[in-house]
Every structure is written in C-alpha cells, then in structure tokens.
Design an enzyme around this catalytic site. Sequence first.
Site, PDB file in Angstrom:
ATOM      1  N   LYS A 164      22.413  46.980  32.605  1.00 54.79           N
ATOM      2  CA  LYS A 164      21.814  48.121  31.683  1.00 54.79           C
ATOM      3  C   LYS A 164      20.675  48.740  32.556  1.00 54.79           C
ATOM      4  CE  LYS A 164      22.957  46.220  27.346  1.00 54.79           C
ATOM      5  NZ  LYS A 164      24.000  46.886  26.952  1.00 54.79           N
ATOM      6  N   HIS A 213      21.903  36.833  27.573  1.00 54.55           N
ATOM      7  CA  HIS A 213      21.489  38.300  27.564  1.00 54.55           C
ATOM      8  C   HIS A 213      19.888  38.204  27.221  1.00 54.55           C
ATOM      9  CE1 HIS A 213      25.460  39.209  27.698  1.00 54.55           C
ATOM     10  NE2 HIS A 213      25.562  39.451  26.515  1.00 54.55           N
ATOM     11  N   GLU A 227      21.770  43.972  16.149  1.00 54.76           N
ATOM     12  CA  GLU A 227      23.148  44.576  16.145  1.00 54.76           C
ATOM     13  C   GLU A 227      23.747  45.139  14.534  1.00 54.76           C
ATOM     14  OE1 GLU A 227      25.949  43.123  19.497  1.00 54.76           O
ATOM     15  OE2 GLU A 227      25.393  41.462  18.651  1.00 54.76           O
ATOM     16  N   LYS A 231      23.853  39.845  14.066  1.00 56.47           N
ATOM     17  CA  LYS A 231      24.998  40.809  13.803  1.00 56.47           C
ATOM     18  C   LYS A 231      24.520  41.437  12.429  1.00 56.47           C
ATOM     19  CE  LYS A 231      27.793  39.328  16.917  1.00 56.47           C
ATOM     20  NZ  LYS A 231      28.063  40.390  18.201  1.00 56.47           N
ATOM     21  N   ASP A 272      26.322  32.895  22.102  1.00 60.74           N
ATOM     22  CA  ASP A 272      26.842  34.121  22.601  1.00 60.74           C
ATOM     23  C   ASP A 272      25.552  35.122  23.144  1.00 60.74           C
ATOM     24  OD1 ASP A 272      28.808  36.139  22.507  1.00 60.74           O
ATOM     25  OD2 ASP A 272      28.051  36.957  20.743  1.00 60.74           O
ATOM     26  N   HIS A 284      26.111  40.957  31.371  1.00 59.00           N
ATOM     27  CA  HIS A 284      26.056  42.510  31.494  1.00 59.00           C
ATOM     28  C   HIS A 284      24.871  43.202  31.092  1.00 59.00           C
ATOM     29  CE1 HIS A 284      27.046  42.345  27.331  1.00 59.00           C
ATOM     30  NE2 HIS A 284      26.676  43.574  27.337  1.00 59.00           N
ATOM     31  N   LYS A 291      31.131  35.884  31.681  1.00 63.32           N
ATOM     32  CA  LYS A 291      30.552  35.288  30.647  1.00 63.32           C
ATOM     33  C   LYS A 291      31.797  34.760  29.615  1.00 63.32           C
ATOM     34  CE  LYS A 291      27.686  36.284  26.608  1.00 63.32           C
ATOM     35  NZ  LYS A 291      28.542  36.708  25.498  1.00 63.32           N
TER      36      LYS A 291
END
Length: 532
Positions: free
Chosen positions: A213, A271, A247, A367, A266, A209, A179
């Site tokens: 998981k 994701h 996060e 974030k 992002d 990714h 990515k």
Amino acid sequence: MATQQSDAAASNNPSVAKPGPCTLVIFGANGDLTKRLVTPALYNLSLTGLLPDNFAMLGVDHNGKDDVEWREHLTASIHSFVGGTGEFDPAKIDEKAWGWLTERMYYLVGDFEDEGTFTRLHDVLAGIDEKNGTAGNVIFYLAVADRFFGTVVDQLGRAKLVDAEEGEGKPWRRVVIEKPFGHDLQTSRELNVRILQSLREDQIYRIDHFLGKETVQNIMAVRFGNGMFEPMWNRDHIDHVQITVAETVGVEGRGSFYEGTGALRDMVPNHVFQLLCMTAMEPPTSFAADAIRSKKVDVFAAIKSIQPEHAVRGQYDAGAVLGKTVRAYRTEPNVDAGSDVETYVALRIMIDNWRWAGVPFYIRTGKYMTQRTTEIAIRCKSAPTMLFDHGSGAAMHPNWLVLQIQPDEGISVQFEVKKPGPVVELKSVKMNFSYSDWFPPQQNVGYETLLYDVMIGDQMLFQRADQVEEGWRIVQPVLDAWAKDTPDDFPNYIAGTAGPAEGDALLARDGGRSWRPVRVDSGPRKLTAGNK
Ligand code: BG6
C-alpha cells in the site's frame, strides 16, 4: 525487437527502470488471487511500461486448460472488473497493453503433489525461455492455499528448479510466498526450516500485502524525509499511539477459513505489526533491504510477548453496518453455532527500548465495525503548563498527528488555536493533507510495487524469516490462552459499532485514555475561508 507495452507506457515513469527479462510462474493459475489481484497488477504494470520487454507468464494448475483457454479465462475476468467497485475497477481495458500481456501467457496442467508436474515445468520453461528471451530468470509465485507452500517448494528443490545463484549476469530464481506464513510460532518456524532446505533467504519473498500500500510506504517517507517529525518521534513528546484497522466487511463467505484463523492470526502478527514497525523503527542507515528489515526486527526484539491481560477479544452479533442489516458471526455459513472465534482484537503493546520506553501502543482491528478506516494516531504529550484554563483546571485538548492509511489516504494534525473574540479561549482545529488533493488517482491494486520489486530483486518490502517468527512469538501467549479459555460473553459487540466495551476498558485503565472514534475523518479538508 520488443513491442511497446501500451501507448501510454512511453510517457509514463520515465525515471523508473524496466526490470530485466524473466518468466513469472503462477501456481494457482485459476485461483481467486491470480484473477483478482496478480493479473490486474501485471496489467497495470504493462500499462505503465514497467514489465520487462522480455517477459512471459506461465500458469500452473490442476484444471485441464491450454494456453488459449487460460488467456480467454483471464480476458473474460479482467473485462468483468470494468466499471466495478473493487480494488481493480478501470473505466476500460487498454487492449494494446492487455494484448501484449496475453501474447506472453502460457499454461501447464499439473498437480502440485505430482513430481511429473515439475519435470514438465523444467521443459516448458526452457521452451518459453527460448521463445521469449527470458534469460533463464524465473519467479515462482505461490498463489495457492498455505498447505501447499512446503510441498511446492520441496518439489521445486527436488526438480532443481531453484538452484540458480544471484549475481551480475547470472540467471536467478525467486519464490514468492503468500500469507498466512504459519499459524503460530511453531508452524512458522517449521515452514521456514522446510523452505530453507531448498531455497536461500535471498530467494524468498514473503508477501504481506499491507506493505504494497502506497500510504504504508509513505510512513517511512514522512518520518525520514522530513526534519520536522523526527525530533518529536519519541517518549519525550509522545504520550501513546493508537493503531486502528477497522473493517466494514464481515467474514464474506470465508467462514471455514476464519473458524481456523480468527482476527488475531488473520491481521495482527502480519498487517498490523507492519504498521507498528514502520511507526516505531529506528532510522535505517540506507534503503538497502536488509538495513530496513533489520531495524524492523529490532522493534520486535524490544517487545515482550503479550500477556493475556493486555489483550481483548470480541465477536460480532447481528447489527447494521453502513445502513445494511447483517447477521451474527455465529450464523455465518460454515461457522459453528457456538463458535468462540474472535472477529475483533485489541492489544496493549510496550516497546522496551530507549525511544519508546513507557509509551503504550494500542492496536485494534475488527470486522463489521462502524466505518472502514486504517489509521496510525500519535497522541502528543500535553503542553507543560495550563496557561489557558482560566483557573478551571480543565484538561487541555491533546495534539494528534494522524496518518490515515485507507480509505482516504492522508495526514492530519490537530492542534489548538485561539478562538476569535475578546476572551483568550482555545479551540482544537485540524489541518488535513489528502493524497487526492495533490496526486492524480492511480489504478493500483497494491501488488504492482511488490511484483515490480521481485522482478528487480529488492526484498525491502518483504518479510524476512526472523521477522515472521518474531511476530508470532509476540502474540503466542495470547493465542495459547484463548485456545484454553472459552469466552463467556460472546457475541460481545453489535455489528456496526466500534467493538466490545472491554476494548475501551483496555485504554481507560491506563489513566482514563480512550480510543479515537472509528470513523473516517469528515472534518474540513483544507483550511479555507469557508471553514472558519
Ligand atoms: C487479509 C485478511 O489478509 O487482509 C482479510 O485475510 C482482511 O480478512 C484483509 O479483510 C484486509 O486487507 P485490505 O487490503 O482490504 O485492508
């Protein structure tokens, strides 16, 4: 004869087949990704006996190093993780498993833009093949900055390094791409067109990714491995769905990357949309990669591109996260003092198909939020009659099914029971299933399954071209609108909180709904006498 990868390997994974022989070529051999995730994942695979007996690893990068120096560099870095707190934090390194791996490591100095690198690569691969018996099978892993994706694939094509056919007994060539795959709809399309000039789709492994998981893969197991959930998994029983990826990290020294990216690019088309697809897809007819990938694309096809009025952006101001004071986004290194880049995004998404018509999916990610938590929370419709309100008209508590993805993987169900006592009164309780109560902890950085799947040629957990483009198509109007309009209220949330008030308003205007609190569920872990 091949040596054993580790003492533990023989007893581990007796039912999982070892992949066939291959060489893994890593472009970006000295980069962070190679050091922090790819090599530890290979080590973990070696530890569990899941690397091919005939295996080799070839690092390619522009820094002048030889085989021994690269081995020493990775040996020092893998030992530096021992006892740490990152994704890979082993108590010790199994020297047998690591030694087995390092013996098979080779290094090639080369610039990705230089054709000579790829001519040399041809010869080096032939030598490795002869020495390590890798049968001509090669994985090219692009652990490089995204501006090199097209360049490296062009060079591989020109050097005839990716010409092989897939098929029984034939040598194969596969390419793994990290990515970000494009920055918007147009650039993702251009990149697909470009790489498809040199590669077939069945050779391309686009990594997200999140799909590595365990608990993301578990969503399918829960949905399609149980007769209990599927009958309620639709608009008749579900009121709405909330997907949260909160996060507690900020931009972590990645200011210059983040300034050109922002939270939407992002996290969302990649994701968060993976979580959305896993939750919303129809049952596949088989576990064949394309059967599943097609069902995921069907979900996207049923989503209209999101209009800006259904999107909220935020940017963090100085605050405190988990008790630690942190600075405002605009004062981070390499961030513009007047930056309009978002560090939080919330969206309302409707899936216009038979199963989900009328059921909003609210997603948010940010974030520096209150707690680190990734969860999919499914809010059931209320029971049809108010039998227990004693005429007060008080709303019933909703039932929730929550799939907790990280950090404490598990599933919880919230439902109503009668509170003990002479009056019939209801109380919400929770039943929690926690992975850690049932399964021993695993050393897993999330790349093990992905690497293993590339070696065995299973594309199920990788994104197909159409899926990547659809993800960008859905968010494109929001990207366009935000590029034009300057937010006048940034920064609009304090670091360490659940995001801006507008994020709450997005749900409140749909009949007074509200987000679940951003916190890891700290309720009772198991129903025991002590929890009463
Ligand atoms: C990355 C993003 O792809 O995913 C990061 O670039 C983000 O900004 C990360 O922090 C989240 O992944 P994880 O595995 O830490 O939840």
